[in-house]
Design an enzyme around this catalytic site. Structure first.
Site, PDB file in Angstrom:
ATOM      1  N   GLY A 128       0.827  -1.205   0.000  1.00 29.68           N
ATOM      2  CA  GLY A 128       0.000   0.000   0.000  1.00 29.68           C
ATOM      3  C   GLY A 128       0.855   1.246   0.000  1.00 29.68           C
ATOM      4  N   PHE A 130       2.822   9.754   3.163  1.00 30.53           N
ATOM      5  CA  PHE A 130       4.217   9.906   3.547  1.00 30.53           C
ATOM      6  C   PHE A 130       5.131   8.832   2.983  1.00 30.53           C
ATOM      7  CE2 PHE A 130       6.635  12.840   5.797  1.00 30.53           C
ATOM      8  CZ  PHE A 130       7.664  12.220   6.506  1.00 30.53           C
ATOM      9  N   THR A 132       5.516   4.569   0.829  1.00 22.45           N
ATOM     10  CA  THR A 132       4.994   3.341   0.233  1.00 22.45           C
ATOM     11  C   THR A 132       5.470   2.163   1.068  1.00 22.45           C
ATOM     12  OG1 THR A 132       5.157   4.369  -1.951  1.00 22.45           O
ATOM     13  CG2 THR A 132       4.878   1.985  -1.884  1.00 22.45           C
ATOM     14  N   VAL A 133       4.596   1.151   1.197  1.00 23.88           N
ATOM     15  CA  VAL A 133       4.893   0.001   2.051  1.00 23.88           C
ATOM     16  C   VAL A 133       4.990  -1.260   1.197  1.00 23.88           C
ATOM     17  CG1 VAL A 133       4.145  -1.355   4.040  1.00 23.88           C
ATOM     18  CG2 VAL A 133       3.655   1.098   3.945  1.00 23.88           C
ATOM     19  N   ASP A 189      -2.053  10.239  16.000  1.00 24.78           N
ATOM     20  CA  ASP A 189      -2.799   9.926  14.774  1.00 24.78           C
ATOM     21  C   ASP A 189      -3.389   8.523  14.868  1.00 24.78           C
ATOM     22  OD1 ASP A 189      -3.876  10.467  12.277  1.00 24.78           O
ATOM     23  OD2 ASP A 189      -2.130   9.732  11.184  1.00 24.78           O
TER      24      ASP A 189
END
Length: 356
Positions: free
Chosen positions: A13, A17, A19-20, A135
């Site tokens: 995903g 901030f 990309t994983v 958050d």
């Protein structure tokens, strides 16, 4: 391959901030891990502070319900800052809620309570380390072996000295507390409000405060009456929820006080009894299994050794099958032993955290 060690498998995903990716670690246990790749190529040096802060923060947080940190580095191009963490095969809580709603189902109250308690305990630990998440939302909460793991500390902030407030206005509107929306500062009670919103979301499968547009959502949070949980959930759980979304932060409980609410404390006590029973029986099972394995396979391994010593001679198909069967049995024994050890250590951590 990153850092001559982490082989990218697939993309999981992306967000504002970074990309994983899921990756394979060629060192150590070679288990699946996650790499969060944050682009810093066009940023000024002082603008990379968030990424470095996240890595430093994760490296010192040790809790069974917080995503485990392994490594961080700048890639060879000097354009990406990478953080390596454990892989949570269950995905994030937001996806779980969406999937449950699409199937026309709901999350059982006992499961909601389990996840809720794990979330509160993790946040209590964060606050004890003078850390605010700032958050908390369902997308930043992950599931590993059906247990909650808090992740994404990219915009967390360490509480400095005796100052308990952080004035930066950031986060997701659906989970923001009234004091944050009114620019009155963010403290540990604001994280508690966010957990209350997540509790409602797990029960109702929708946001606690929603509306047509940002201003409508903000108005409901600041001025609106909090909703009730769906009728299928107990009044006790509804009272827990209402206690966490009190608009005045001074009247809102801290994480420790939440664990002391009668309904929450009762569930934690039952969980403690179950963990004691499970751990005791797990240890007995491992001892029994290993003893029987030793008694049965000691002679079988000797016979297997005899087969292998006779490798220069031709073996019959039955003898070859016997060797394969014994090897598979030993691999399974090693796998079960490792699994039992991991479960035992994890349950010991949870018992210790519940007691504290």
């Amino acid at each position: 391959v990153l850092a001559n060690r982490y082989e990218i498998v697939n993309k999981l995903g992306s967000g504002n901030f970074g990309t994983v990716f899921m990756c394979k670690d060629s060192y150590g246990d070679k288990e699946d891990k996650v790499v969060k790749e944050i682009y810093v190529g066009e940023l000024q040096p002082d603008e990379t502070v968030d990424a470095n802060h996240e890595a430093r923060l994760l490296s010192r947080l040790k809790h069974p319900n917080i995503v485990k940190y392994f490594d961080s580095f700048i890639d060879e191009t000097l354009e990406y800052f990478c953080i390596v963490t454990e892989y949570c095969e269950g995905g994030d809580l937001d996806s779980k809620i969406i999937e449950t709603k699409k199937k026309g189902r709901y999350i059982e109250e006992v499961t909601v309570l389990d996840w809720f308690v794990q979330l509160v305990l993790a946040v209590r630990y964060l606050h004890s380390q003078r850390v605010l998440h700032r958050d908390l939302k369902s997308r930043n909460i992950f599931l590993r072996k059906n247990k909650i793991k808090i992740g994404d500390f990219g915009i967390s902030r360490i509480l400095m000295s005796t100052v308990d407030y952080a004035s930066t206005f950031t986060g997701t509107p659906y989970y923001m507390s009234p004091e944050v929306l009114k620019h009155e500062g963010y403290n540990s009670k604001s994280d508690i409000w966010s957990i209350g919103c997540i509790l409602y979301e797990m029960c109702a499968l929708e946001h606690a405060f929603d509306g047509q547009g940002l201003m409508a959502v903000m108005y409901k949070i600041v001025e609106g009456k909090p909703p009730d949980l769906p009728k299928r959930y107990s009044k006790d759980l509804n009272e827990v929820f209402k206690g966490m979304i009190i608009k005045n932060p001074d009247e809102r409980p801290c994480a420790t006080k939440v664990t002391q609410m009668p309904y929450v404390a009762k569930h934690m006590a039952v969980s403690q009894v179950f963990l004691n029973f499970y751990t005791r029986n797990l240890v007995q099972y491992v001892i029994h299994y290993k003893l029987n394995y030793t008694l049965y396979f000691s002679s079988e391994k000797a016979r297997m050794s005899d087969y292998e010593d006779a490798s220069q001679k031709s073996l019959t198909p039955a003898e070859k099958a016997k060797i394969r069967k014994l090897r598979k049995a030993e691999e399974e024994r090693n796998r079960l032993s490792q699994l039992a050890k991991e479960n035992y250590l994890e349950n010991q951590e949870r018992k210790s955290d519940i007691r504290s």
